[in-house]
Design an enzyme around this catalytic site. Structure first.
Site, PDB file in Angstrom:
ATOM      1  N   GLY A  81       0.823  -1.209   0.000  1.00 34.21           N
ATOM      2  CA  GLY A  81       0.000   0.000   0.000  1.00 34.21           C
ATOM      3  C   GLY A  81       0.856   1.257   0.000  1.00 34.21           C
ATOM      4  O   GLY A  81       2.079   1.198   0.133  1.00 34.21           O
ATOM      5  N   ALA A 115      -4.297  -8.539   0.773  1.00 40.27           N
ATOM      6  CA  ALA A 115      -4.005  -9.826   0.153  1.00 40.27           C
ATOM      7  C   ALA A 115      -2.920  -9.646  -0.890  1.00 40.27           C
ATOM      8  O   ALA A 115      -2.711  -8.545  -1.393  1.00 40.27           O
ATOM      9  CB  ALA A 115      -5.258 -10.377  -0.523  1.00 40.27           C
ATOM     10  N   THR A 139     -12.345 -13.040  -6.099  1.00 43.18           N
ATOM     11  CA  THR A 139     -11.800 -12.929  -7.451  1.00 43.18           C
ATOM     12  C   THR A 139     -12.459 -13.885  -8.441  1.00 43.18           C
ATOM     13  O   THR A 139     -12.919 -14.966  -8.052  1.00 43.18           O
ATOM     14  CB  THR A 139     -10.283 -13.242  -7.417  1.00 43.18           C
ATOM     15  N   TYR A 181      -3.479 -18.358  -6.092  1.00 39.65           N
ATOM     16  CA  TYR A 181      -4.207 -17.115  -5.800  1.00 39.65           C
ATOM     17  C   TYR A 181      -5.703 -17.403  -5.662  1.00 39.65           C
ATOM     18  O   TYR A 181      -6.348 -17.016  -4.678  1.00 39.65           O
ATOM     19  CB  TYR A 181      -3.948 -16.077  -6.903  1.00 39.65           C
ATOM     20  N   HIS A 208       0.549  -6.491 -13.459  1.00 41.75           N
ATOM     21  CA  HIS A 208      -0.739  -6.342 -14.154  1.00 41.75           C
ATOM     22  C   HIS A 208      -0.614  -5.594 -15.475  1.00 41.75           C
ATOM     23  O   HIS A 208       0.243  -4.726 -15.640  1.00 41.75           O
ATOM     24  CB  HIS A 208      -1.755  -5.663 -13.237  1.00 41.75           C
ATOM     25  N   ASP A 241      -2.927 -18.756 -16.933  1.00 44.25           N
ATOM     26  CA  ASP A 241      -3.876 -17.870 -17.611  1.00 44.25           C
ATOM     27  C   ASP A 241      -5.005 -18.662 -18.281  1.00 44.25           C
ATOM     28  O   ASP A 241      -4.730 -19.610 -19.009  1.00 44.25           O
ATOM     29  CB  ASP A 241      -3.167 -17.077 -18.721  1.00 44.25           C
TER      30      ASP A 241
HETATM   31  N1  UDP Z   1      -0.716  -9.865 -19.699  1.00 51.24           N
HETATM   32  C1  UDP Z   1       0.219  -9.723 -20.737  1.00 51.24           C
HETATM   33  N2  UDP Z   1       1.426  -9.160 -20.434  1.00 51.24           N
HETATM   34  C2  UDP Z   1       1.762  -8.731 -19.191  1.00 51.24           C
HETATM   35  C3  UDP Z   1       0.810  -8.861 -18.150  1.00 51.24           C
HETATM   36  C4  UDP Z   1      -0.421  -9.429 -18.439  1.00 51.24           C
HETATM   37  O1  UDP Z   1      -0.033 -10.121 -21.867  1.00 51.24           O
HETATM   38  O2  UDP Z   1       2.894  -8.251 -19.005  1.00 51.24           O
HETATM   39  C5  UDP Z   1      -2.023 -10.473 -19.989  1.00 51.24           C
HETATM   40  C6  UDP Z   1      -2.300 -11.715 -19.156  1.00 51.24           C
HETATM   41  O3  UDP Z   1      -1.819 -12.859 -19.808  1.00 51.24           O
HETATM   42  C7  UDP Z   1      -3.834 -11.674 -19.070  1.00 51.24           C
HETATM   43  C8  UDP Z   1      -4.173 -10.185 -19.118  1.00 51.24           C
HETATM   44  O4  UDP Z   1      -3.020  -9.540 -19.631  1.00 51.24           O
HETATM   45  O5  UDP Z   1      -4.369 -12.275 -20.222  1.00 51.24           O
HETATM   46  C9  UDP Z   1      -4.481  -9.605 -17.747  1.00 51.24           C
HETATM   47  O6  UDP Z   1      -3.446  -9.985 -16.859  1.00 51.24           O
HETATM   48  P1  UDP Z   1      -3.276  -9.331 -15.430  1.00 51.24           P
HETATM   49  O7  UDP Z   1      -2.023  -9.900 -14.832  1.00 51.24           O
HETATM   50  O8  UDP Z   1      -3.391  -7.859 -15.537  1.00 51.24           O
HETATM   51  O9  UDP Z   1      -4.548  -9.835 -14.610  1.00 51.24           O
HETATM   52  P2  UDP Z   1      -5.132 -11.319 -14.369  1.00 51.24           P
HETATM   53  O10 UDP Z   1      -6.097 -11.568 -15.495  1.00 51.24           O
HETATM   54  O11 UDP Z   1      -3.986 -12.273 -14.329  1.00 51.24           O
HETATM   55  O12 UDP Z   1      -5.830 -11.189 -13.057  1.00 51.24           O
END
Ligand code: UDP
Length: 336
Positions: free
Chosen positions: A36, A74, A116, A140, A188, A283
């Site tokens: 944070g 978390a 989530t 997670y 992210h 993923d």
């Molecule tokens: N993603 C990506 N490159 C990155 C980070 C994320 O292509 O450097 C893709 C990831 O594979 C997913 C989407 O972006 O399909 C969202 O990922 P993020 O980690 O933001 O959130 P999540 O869906 O894992 O909670």
């Protein structure tokens, strides 16, 4: 209402705290500042503490006269959770148990919990309703589902009221661009793209373009943190004694990684360097929410459902504060 937000100086927690303050509530953040940011909440609203510390939690609940707890504290990275399951079980699950036990000791009867989309089976049909099968595939998601079950069992046995909010992809920044996403260790998509836009990293790596989706990249449902904050306000104001509800929170719109990148390029006004690489472990191809239940039961209506508005707000934040809250300190010391 007096509300203690554990993890309330984090990305989603602080957005909720600011929102609750503006809605006339009396919220306090309890946060160890490991992820944070001190400057994401007013100084007199922050209690520094660790959710592993039961005594500190109980003291914070007593000192604030908390009538409800919202737990945002978390760890929330899918890839990190695969590498570090022990850490995820300790922080997410034992941390939540400590919070529940501190609530029991101090007589706090309401809990809202940040869950989530990663609790669902990826084999379900999209959009996901709250009734879809729950088969988390990554630590997670498993740790969050364990917390959900614990909360429900405590509710059954000890009469707690609860609301579990299953977020899809939390994104965006406060509409004025003054508060946004700033983690010590970022994984992210949107912040990483915008960090590439401001030159903090060379490029964004796209995890796979061979998925069965319209352009081969993964589809996600991005939901603005202000909309999540509104969902928390509605949920806490509508809790029924001893009962619990689970709500999905998403925009209901599936957007591919390429489309997110395009929306970011449109917001920034230039091309952002990118590279395709292999798929990321854990993923799913597609995650999209049905948020009909929270709309019908609580009247929730996302104000920023469009990806353009979500990344537009995030860009205002990243453009003004490329190093996040550190830059805010500099700007403000220059102002004064
Ligand atoms: N993603 C990506 N490159 C990155 C980070 C994320 O292509 O450097 C893709 C990831 O594979 C997913 C989407 O972006 O399909 C969202 O990922 P993020 O980690 O933001 O959130 P999540 O869906 O894992 O909670």
């Amino acid at each position: 209402m007096k509300i203690l937000l554990t993890g309330g100086a984090g990305y989603v927690g602080s957005a909720c705290l600011r929102w609750l303050l503006n809605s006339g509530h009396d919220p306090y953040a309890f946060d160890d500042l490991s992820e944070g940011n001190r400057d994401s909440v007013p100084a007199d609203r922050l209690i520094e503490g660790d959710i592993q510390d039961r005594e500190a939690l109980e003291k914070a609940m007593r000192d604030t006269g908390a009538e409800a707890v919202m737990n945002f504290a978390a760890l929330a990275s899918v890839p990190d959770s695969i590498r570090l399951p022990e850490l995820y079980w300790r922080i997410n699950v034992f941390g939540t148990k400590n919070i529940l036990d501190a609530m029991m000791a101090t007589g706090v009867k309401r809990i809202l919990f940040s869950s989530t989309a990663a609790t669902y089976s990826f084999d379900n049909e999209m959009p996901l309703t709250e009734e879809a099968a729950l088969v988390p595939k990554v630590p997670y998601g498993t740790t969050k589902l364990a917390c959900e079950k614990m909360i429900q069992e405590y509710s059954n046995a000890y009469g707690l009221s609860y609301a579990i909010l299953r977020y899809f992809n939390a994104a965006g920044a406060d509409p004025d661009g003054e508060f946004g996403e700033d983690r010590h260790h970022e994984t992210h998509l949107i912040p990483l793209i915008l960090q590439a836009a401001v030159g903090k990293r060379d490029k964004i790596t796209i995890f796979g373009n061979d998925w069965e989706t319209r352009d081969g990249t993964c589809v996600r449902d991005y939901v603005h943190t202000s909309d999540l904050a509104q969902a928390h306000q509605l949920a806490v104001e509508n809790m029924k004694p001893g009962e619990g509800e689970i709500f999905n929170c998403g925009s209901g719109d599936g957007v591919t990684v390429q489309e997110v990148l395009q929306a970011c390029e449109n917001a920034v006004g230039r091309t952002i360097p990118s590279e395709i690489c292999g798929r990321r472990p854990g993923d799913p191809a597609i995650l999209i929410a049905s948020s009909q239940k929270i709309k019908d039961q609580l009247g929730w209506e996302p104000q920023f459902p469009k990806i353009e508005d979500i990344v537009g707000s995030a860009w205002r934040w990243h453009e003004r504060y490329p190093h996040g809250y550190k830059d805010k300190e500099t700007v403000h010391s220059q102002d004064t």
